[in-house]
Scaffold this motif. Structure first.
Motif, short mmCIF file in Angstrom:
data_model
loop_
_atom_site.label_atom_id
_atom_site.label_comp_id
_atom_site.label_asym_id
_atom_site.label_seq_id
_atom_site.Cartn_x
_atom_site.Cartn_y
_atom_site.Cartn_z
N TYR A 69 0.88 -1.11 0.09
CA TYR A 69 0.01 0.02 0.01
C TYR A 69 0.94 1.38 -0.07
O TYR A 69 1.85 1.50 0.85
CB TYR A 69 -0.96 0.05 1.24
N TYR A 70 0.70 2.18 -0.84
CA TYR A 70 1.31 3.31 -0.92
C TYR A 70 0.72 4.53 -0.88
O TYR A 70 -0.51 4.71 -1.36
CB TYR A 70 2.27 3.23 -2.35
N SER A 71 1.44 5.75 -0.83
CA SER A 71 1.07 7.03 -0.99
C SER A 71 2.20 8.02 -1.38
O SER A 71 3.12 7.65 -0.87
CB SER A 71 0.17 7.68 0.16
N TRP A 72 1.95 8.79 -2.30
CA TRP A 72 3.04 9.82 -2.67
C TRP A 72 2.49 11.34 -2.76
O TRP A 72 1.29 11.25 -3.10
CB TRP A 72 3.79 9.28 -3.91
N ASN A 73 3.08 12.02 -2.69
CA ASN A 73 2.84 13.37 -2.62
C ASN A 73 3.79 14.23 -3.40
O ASN A 73 5.11 14.55 -3.06
CB ASN A 73 2.76 13.82 -1.27
N TYR A 74 3.01 15.22 -4.56
CA TYR A 74 3.86 16.10 -5.20
C TYR A 74 3.05 17.38 -5.32
O TYR A 74 1.77 17.25 -5.25
CB TYR A 74 4.25 15.66 -6.56
N LYS A 75 3.45 18.58 -5.15
CA LYS A 75 2.64 19.86 -5.30
C LYS A 75 2.11 19.91 -6.62
O LYS A 75 2.57 19.27 -7.65
CB LYS A 75 3.70 20.99 -4.99
N THR A 76 0.94 20.58 -6.66
CA THR A 76 0.31 20.81 -7.80
C THR A 76 0.12 22.17 -8.20
O THR A 76 0.59 23.02 -7.19
CB THR A 76 -1.26 20.27 -7.68
N PRO A 77 0.06 22.67 -9.35
CA PRO A 77 -0.30 21.51 -10.57
C PRO A 77 0.96 20.97 -10.90
O PRO A 77 2.27 21.51 -10.77
CB PRO A 77 -0.82 22.58 -11.66
N ARG A 78 0.84 19.90 -11.42
CA ARG A 78 1.90 18.97 -11.82
C ARG A 78 2.06 19.17 -13.37
O ARG A 78 0.80 19.19 -14.14
CB ARG A 78 1.86 17.39 -11.53
N PRO A 79 3.25 19.28 -13.89
CA PRO A 79 3.33 19.36 -15.49
C PRO A 79 3.00 18.38 -16.54
O PRO A 79 3.12 16.94 -15.79
CB PRO A 79 4.96 19.82 -15.64
N THR A 80 2.61 18.53 -17.44
CA THR A 80 2.19 17.47 -18.49
C THR A 80 3.79 16.70 -18.43
O THR A 80 4.98 17.34 -18.53
CB THR A 80 2.23 17.87 -19.91
N GLY A 81 3.61 15.25 -18.75
CA GLY A 81 4.83 14.54 -18.54
C GLY A 81 5.09 13.90 -17.21
O GLY A 81 6.31 13.32 -17.28
N PHE A 82 4.58 14.38 -16.28
CA PHE A 82 4.85 13.84 -14.91
C PHE A 82 4.70 12.43 -14.75
O PHE A 82 3.61 11.96 -15.22
CB PHE A 82 4.25 14.69 -14.06
N LEU A 83 5.57 11.43 -14.17
CA LEU A 83 5.60 10.19 -13.99
C LEU A 83 6.08 9.68 -12.59
O LEU A 83 6.79 10.27 -12.14
CB LEU A 83 6.21 9.24 -15.08
N VAL A 84 5.23 8.83 -12.08
CA VAL A 84 5.85 8.27 -10.70
C VAL A 84 5.59 6.73 -10.93
O VAL A 84 4.53 6.32 -11.22
CB VAL A 84 4.82 8.82 -9.47
N TYR A 85 6.57 6.07 -10.47
CA TYR A 85 6.78 4.55 -10.56
C TYR A 85 7.34 4.14 -9.22
O TYR A 85 7.90 4.64 -8.33
CB TYR A 85 7.85 4.32 -11.35
N LEU A 86 6.84 2.80 -8.39
CA LEU A 86 6.99 2.22 -7.39
C LEU A 86 7.72 1.15 -7.99
O LEU A 86 7.22 0.14 -8.77
CB LEU A 86 5.88 2.00 -6.31
N CYS A 87 9.01 0.78 -7.52
CA CYS A 87 10.03 -0.23 -8.14
C CYS A 87 10.75 -0.86 -6.92
O CYS A 87 10.59 -0.44 -5.82
CB CYS A 87 10.86 0.43 -8.80
N SER A 131 9.90 24.54 -13.51
CA SER A 131 10.24 25.26 -12.34
C SER A 131 10.50 23.64 -11.64
O SER A 131 9.76 22.65 -11.82
CB SER A 131 8.91 25.97 -11.64
N SER A 132 11.24 23.49 -10.21
CA SER A 132 11.27 22.48 -9.57
C SER A 132 10.10 22.01 -8.98
O SER A 132 9.25 22.76 -8.70
CB SER A 132 12.39 22.56 -8.40
N LEU A 133 9.79 20.82 -9.14
CA LEU A 133 8.71 20.03 -8.59
C LEU A 133 9.06 19.50 -7.33
O LEU A 133 9.73 18.47 -7.21
CB LEU A 133 7.99 19.32 -9.59
N TYR A 134 8.41 20.11 -5.98
CA TYR A 134 9.01 19.48 -4.76
C TYR A 134 8.03 18.35 -4.54
O TYR A 134 7.08 18.34 -4.42
CB TYR A 134 8.94 20.64 -3.68
N GLY A 135 8.92 17.33 -3.96
CA GLY A 135 8.04 16.12 -3.52
C GLY A 135 7.59 16.39 -1.89
O GLY A 135 8.18 16.96 -1.24
N GLY A 136 6.58 15.49 -1.59
CA GLY A 136 6.20 15.66 -0.03
C GLY A 136 6.26 14.12 0.47
O GLY A 136 6.96 13.29 -0.05
N SER A 137 5.73 14.19 2.00
CA SER A 137 5.77 12.95 2.28
C SER A 137 5.06 11.81 1.69
O SER A 137 4.00 11.90 0.93
CB SER A 137 5.02 13.18 3.57
#
Length: 146
Positions: A69-87, A131-137
């Motif tokens: 079970y996962y949760s990720w957090n990035y500030k919005t709005p997120r740019p086109t082309g944004f990707l997140v993978y769990l590996c 612009s930098s896209l900052y990750g959250g908890s």
């Protein structure tokens, strides 16, 4: 009659040893842990950024990751082309979790050792500057078993 008693005793001992061996191999090991990190900041397009979720505790040797079970957090709005993978730790077994900031994935059958870290990978595909896209908890709840 004495021969029958010996044969009977031998059979009982054989059965007891067989059940003993089966019992040792049939012991199921399972458990889980929770781990949290801050998702990596994305500074530039077309580069993978990643962060490991530390393994908490000591999963039993020979056990593998199952449901996560996962949760990720990035500030919005997120740019086109944004990707997140769990590996897995090597990045060879991955799940695209871009469309769901929380949920679950099933690593069962992927032979991902429970004592190795999972990683959160993220990037922005595209051209031009950003612009930098900052990750959250971000967190995982990892279930493992043999």
């Amino acid at each position: 009659m004495a021969i029958n008693k010996r044969v009977f005793s031998f059979c009982l001992i054989t059965v007891a040893v067989a059940f003993s061996a089966i019992g040792k191999n049939a012991i199921a090991a399972s458990g889980g842990y929770s781990s949290s990190v801050v998702a990596p900041t994305i500074y530039a397009k077309n580069l993978w950024y990643n962060v490991p979720f530390p393994v908490v505790g000591t999963p039993v040797s020979g056990t593998y990751v199952g449901l996560v079970y996962y949760s990720w957090n990035y500030k919005t709005p997120r740019p086109t082309g944004f990707l997140v993978y769990l590996c897995n730790n090597t990045g060879l077994v991955c799940f695209d979790v871009t469309n769901y900031a929380s949920g679950f994935v099933d690593f069962t059958g992927q032979n991902v050792p429970a004592n190795q870290t999972l990683r959160l990978y993220s990037r922005v595909n595209g051209t031009g500057t950003m612009s930098s896209l900052y990750g959250g908890s971000s967190s995982v709840n990892v279930n493992w078993s043999n």
